[in-house]
Every structure is written in structure tokens, then in C-alpha cells.
Design a protein around this motif. Sequence first.
Motif, PDB file in Angstrom:
ATOM      1  N   GLN A 355       0.829  -1.207   0.000  1.00  0.00           N
ATOM      2  CA  GLN A 355       0.000   0.000   0.000  1.00  0.00           C
ATOM      3  C   GLN A 355       0.867   1.262   0.000  1.00  0.00           C
ATOM      4  O   GLN A 355       0.511   2.273  -0.594  1.00  0.00           O
ATOM      5  CB  GLN A 355      -0.925   0.005   1.214  1.00  0.00           C
ATOM      6  CG  GLN A 355      -2.029  -1.033   1.162  1.00  0.00           C
ATOM      7  CD  GLN A 355      -3.078  -0.694   0.116  1.00  0.00           C
ATOM      8  OE1 GLN A 355      -3.858   0.233   0.271  1.00  0.00           O
ATOM      9  NE2 GLN A 355      -3.077  -1.449  -0.973  1.00  0.00           N
ATOM     10  N   ILE A 356       2.007   1.171   0.685  1.00  0.00           N
ATOM     11  CA  ILE A 356       2.932   2.313   0.732  1.00  0.00           C
ATOM     12  C   ILE A 356       3.583   2.501  -0.633  1.00  0.00           C
ATOM     13  O   ILE A 356       3.702   3.628  -1.130  1.00  0.00           O
ATOM     14  CB  ILE A 356       3.993   2.096   1.819  1.00  0.00           C
ATOM     15  CG1 ILE A 356       3.317   1.953   3.186  1.00  0.00           C
ATOM     16  CG2 ILE A 356       4.992   3.255   1.834  1.00  0.00           C
ATOM     17  CD1 ILE A 356       4.258   1.510   4.291  1.00  0.00           C
ATOM     18  N   ASP A 370       3.787   7.004  10.854  1.00  0.00           N
ATOM     19  CA  ASP A 370       3.255   8.361  10.695  1.00  0.00           C
ATOM     20  C   ASP A 370       3.881   9.047   9.481  1.00  0.00           C
ATOM     21  O   ASP A 370       3.216   9.790   8.755  1.00  0.00           O
ATOM     22  CB  ASP A 370       3.528   9.193  11.955  1.00  0.00           C
ATOM     23  CG  ASP A 370       2.668   8.755  13.132  1.00  0.00           C
ATOM     24  OD1 ASP A 370       1.688   8.024  12.902  1.00  0.00           O
ATOM     25  OD2 ASP A 370       2.996   9.139  14.273  1.00  0.00           O
ATOM     26  N   GLU A 371       5.166   8.778   9.262  1.00  0.00           N
ATOM     27  CA  GLU A 371       5.869   9.391   8.139  1.00  0.00           C
ATOM     28  C   GLU A 371       5.295   8.919   6.807  1.00  0.00           C
ATOM     29  O   GLU A 371       5.028   9.728   5.906  1.00  0.00           O
ATOM     30  CB  GLU A 371       7.362   9.066   8.205  1.00  0.00           C
ATOM     31  CG  GLU A 371       8.176   9.702   7.093  1.00  0.00           C
ATOM     32  CD  GLU A 371       9.659   9.344   7.175  1.00  0.00           C
ATOM     33  OE1 GLU A 371      10.398   9.739   6.264  1.00  0.00           O
ATOM     34  OE2 GLU A 371      10.060   8.670   8.154  1.00  0.00           O
ATOM     35  N   GLY A 374       1.790  10.305   6.273  1.00  0.00           N
ATOM     36  CA  GLY A 374       1.858  11.693   5.826  1.00  0.00           C
ATOM     37  C   GLY A 374       2.288  11.811   4.380  1.00  0.00           C
ATOM     38  O   GLY A 374       1.775  12.662   3.639  1.00  0.00           O
ATOM     39  N   THR A 375       3.221  10.947   3.974  1.00  0.00           N
ATOM     40  CA  THR A 375       3.699  10.973   2.583  1.00  0.00           C
ATOM     41  C   THR A 375       2.580  10.628   1.615  1.00  0.00           C
ATOM     42  O   THR A 375       2.436  11.261   0.560  1.00  0.00           O
ATOM     43  CB  THR A 375       4.865   9.980   2.402  1.00  0.00           C
ATOM     44  OG1 THR A 375       5.944  10.362   3.263  1.00  0.00           O
ATOM     45  CG2 THR A 375       5.345   9.953   0.957  1.00  0.00           C
ATOM     46  N   ILE A 376       1.772   9.615   1.976  1.00  0.00           N
ATOM     47  CA  ILE A 376       0.649   9.223   1.118  1.00  0.00           C
ATOM     48  C   ILE A 376      -0.372  10.351   1.026  1.00  0.00           C
ATOM     49  O   ILE A 376      -0.858  10.696  -0.058  1.00  0.00           O
ATOM     50  CB  ILE A 376      -0.015   7.928   1.638  1.00  0.00           C
ATOM     51  CG1 ILE A 376       0.949   6.742   1.481  1.00  0.00           C
ATOM     52  CG2 ILE A 376      -1.310   7.646   0.880  1.00  0.00           C
ATOM     53  CD1 ILE A 376       0.436   5.452   2.087  1.00  0.00           C
ATOM     54  N   ILE A 377      -0.689  10.962   2.167  1.00  0.00           N
ATOM     55  CA  ILE A 377      -1.633  12.083   2.181  1.00  0.00           C
ATOM     56  C   ILE A 377      -1.119  13.226   1.315  1.00  0.00           C
ATOM     57  O   ILE A 377      -1.856  13.813   0.504  1.00  0.00           O
ATOM     58  CB  ILE A 377      -1.882  12.585   3.617  1.00  0.00           C
ATOM     59  CG1 ILE A 377      -2.668  11.549   4.429  1.00  0.00           C
ATOM     60  CG2 ILE A 377      -2.623  13.918   3.608  1.00  0.00           C
ATOM     61  CD1 ILE A 377      -4.110  11.422   4.045  1.00  0.00           C
ATOM     62  N   ASP A 378       0.162  13.555   1.493  1.00  0.00           N
ATOM     63  CA  ASP A 378       0.764  14.639   0.703  1.00  0.00           C
ATOM     64  C   ASP A 378       0.671  14.338  -0.792  1.00  0.00           C
ATOM     65  O   ASP A 378       0.373  15.226  -1.606  1.00  0.00           O
ATOM     66  CB  ASP A 378       2.229  14.844   1.096  1.00  0.00           C
ATOM     67  CG  ASP A 378       2.380  15.517   2.454  1.00  0.00           C
ATOM     68  OD1 ASP A 378       1.407  16.160   2.904  1.00  0.00           O
ATOM     69  OD2 ASP A 378       3.465  15.388   3.061  1.00  0.00           O
TER      70      ASP A 378
END
Length: 454
Positions: A355-356, A370-371, A374-378
Motif C-alpha cells: 500500500q505504501i 506516521d511518516e 503523511g507521505t501518502i496524504i501529501d
Amino acid sequence: MKKKFWSTVFASSMLIGALAGCSGGGESTSGSNEGKDSGSTEEAVTIKFHTHGNESSYNWKETIAAFEKEYPKIDVDLVILSEKGDTQEATQKLDLAAASGEQLDILMFSDPASYAQRVALGMVAPIDEFIEKEGYTVNEDYKVDTKIDENYYALPGKFNPWYVLLNKDHLDEAGLEVPTDWTWDEFMEYAKKLTTKDHYGTYFHGPQGGSWLEFMKLALASEEDNTEFVKADGTSNLDHPLFRKTLEMRYKMEKEDKSATPYSDIISQKLHYRNQFFGQDASTVLIGSWMNTELGGTKQFPLDFNVAIAPYPKNDASDEGGFTPVTTDFMSVAANSEHKEEAYKFIRWYTTEGQIVQGKNIPSWNGISDEDFGTIIDGILAGTATPEKVDKETLVNVLKNAKSSKIIPPVAYQSELYKVINEEYEKMILGEQDIDTTEKVTQERVQEIIDNNK
């Protein structure tokens, strides 16, 4: 599950089998072979992966290449069942493939109904032995519990919970904070305060035409269990006080508070939630987080205001909260697969690390850092026109704390139930009958459908 239904579905699949010779499957593309240990004497295994997801939405080439690099003895042969991502077309083609005896190893279902129906037909293998061997608990590792009848037949991929879209500018004008934890009563109060001569406090996109029935179980969906109109044992759930609560909320907001867009307008003007929200005709919209990719606006729907996200409301302040309707991809191993272990390895990898790598959706997997989150959201927001107008912190907070209710396998006559509930709601909201009559008649008509399907 009713025996009558599954025999009907089985008969349908046999009919599909008779037609299979006249219909081709989906597009088949092999994943990258980079990283293969070609010098080894051990022969590589090729597994077939049938999916409704197209390349643009799922980034398969990069995702499968990463898996094959980590597992050099497993080749994944991707079969895209619908290039336009049409889940109905994909399901039909998958049934054809099964009926015609094609190789099936990994199956991907887009909704609980498709998943549960194919499990009942014997198309999907249980994966409990692999889970136990690995030593983890599904409902601890993932946000979606995919158990059916005490067994696991899938692991969940993406995680699309429902949430509340907020026009942050409207909240500021009304002196309201962005809710991080709230009840339906508070939601109703917000909608009332947000309503002006220029816009309504909220917009409900359903029910309409026997669809979007999520909007008829608002309060039910805030619970951990018994969130459907029919319980797991096949009995009606319409005597649940939370079904009546939903009727009362919908009536009060439209007729008394006048804070919700009138149902008559929704139907007569064919309104849509995107137009209502981005056009600022409604300050809040309850919808699924497939909207993540549009939060910052698009070419078709530009964003002229600031957006924040609130969680799906709960029923009482003391409730645990976080429960909400959720859509996911159910990743399964085919019952007839000769490579079940390899297929399982793929679905476990895909629903975690994969998924990542894919980077297209929020994962159901709880192990994401968390990192990476956040990267996926960004990455998702960066694909929108004006990502800076989205309150990322509120979005992350909601997505991290959302939880899926327990799956209740859908009944065969679900569309009949939806039609009846929709019809009786319309009579109520259009002034033809009161709430008591609506509740009573809906219960009677639904019970008749249940009795006729025993």
C-alpha cells in the motif's frame, strides 16, 4: 445466508459458464521480472491476479515490480477486468473466468456484497491457516475486519471511511470550531447554525432511486455491530431505535430546522454532492473519503474556500466513536488456486508494504508509520488543484481514528429492501405520512420481503 439465494446465484454462474466461450477475459499484463534469481534451480511460480482496478488508479506496474523484487520466485500475471475501473463489468468478467475454468489465484472485490457472495459460492478460500502461521490478529493489524462466519477469506487493501466535509470559511463566519469528536445532536446543531439565506447547513445525497441508502442508516452506522437493515441471522433490524432516530433526524433537519437541502429539490433538480459542496450551497456534506483526491479542488470543481474534515458523528458523547461506513478492496485467494501460499504472500504484502509502494490510497493496515501516512496524504493532495486550502491535520486525524463496523453479509433481496425503505421515506419527507406510520409500514413491508425469501 438464505439457501434460496445461493442456489439462484449458482444457477446464474452456470449460465455464465455456458456463455463463457463467447466472451474474453480482461487485459493480461505480466509484472516486471527485474530482481529474479535466474541462476537458481528452483522454478518460479506464476500466479494470476484478477482485479477491477486499472493502472491509473492503482499504479500496478510499480507495485507488482516491487513485490516481485522482494519475492523473486513469484511472478504475478495481472488481469485487469475493466480498463475504466467499472466494478460491475469486472465482477461479470470474473464470474465468466471462474465458470470457464481459467486459472484464478488472487481475487480482488470492491464491496462486501461481491466478497460475501463469492465466499458463499465457494469461489474463495479461507486464509485462517496462513494468518495463524504468521501469528497476527486481523482486527488488530487492520482497520477493517473481514471475517465471515468465523473465518477469514480476505485481507483489506485501501481504507475509505466516510467523514464530514466542512466549508471552513462558513465555520469561521459562524464562530464554530472544527469538530474532532462529536455526536449527531451536535452535528444537527452545527447545521442549524451554519444555515443562512445563501446556503444550507448540510446536504444529504440519499436515498434516491433505491440507492445511497447509507443516508437511511446514519445513526445505525455509528455503531460497532448491527449496522444493516437486516441482522446477520436474517431477521429485520428496523425495530432498532437507531433506525427511528435516523428518520427523526432527517425530518427535523429538513422540516423544522430547515438546515438540510430539501429532498424535493434533490430529486427534481438532480442535485449532486460535489456541486453542492464545491458550489458552496451546503456547508457540510457527509460522504466517503474517496473524495480525498478532490479535496483541494479539480479542474471541473475548483475550490474557492478552505476545507476541513470532521469525523462521522457518534450517537452519544460516551460512545467509543470512530465507527463509520467504510469501503475497501477485499484481497482474496481463489479456492481453486494451485498456489494458495504464494497468492496469500501477495495479498499480505500488498495490504501492508504494498500500500505504501502503491501510494494511491490510505491503507487499512495499522502498521503504517506516521511518516509514510503523511507521505501518502501529501501525494494524494498534491494531485489536486489547490492542496494548500485543505486542512491536512484534520484529514489525518479523521483517517487515523476511523474504524469499520463488523461486516454483515448482504442478503439476496437487498435491492428490494432498499426500494421499500426509499419509498416509505419519500412518503414521510414529502408530507404524505408521519414518522410513526413510516416506521410501522416500513417494518411490515420489509418483514414481508424477508418471509417471502425464506
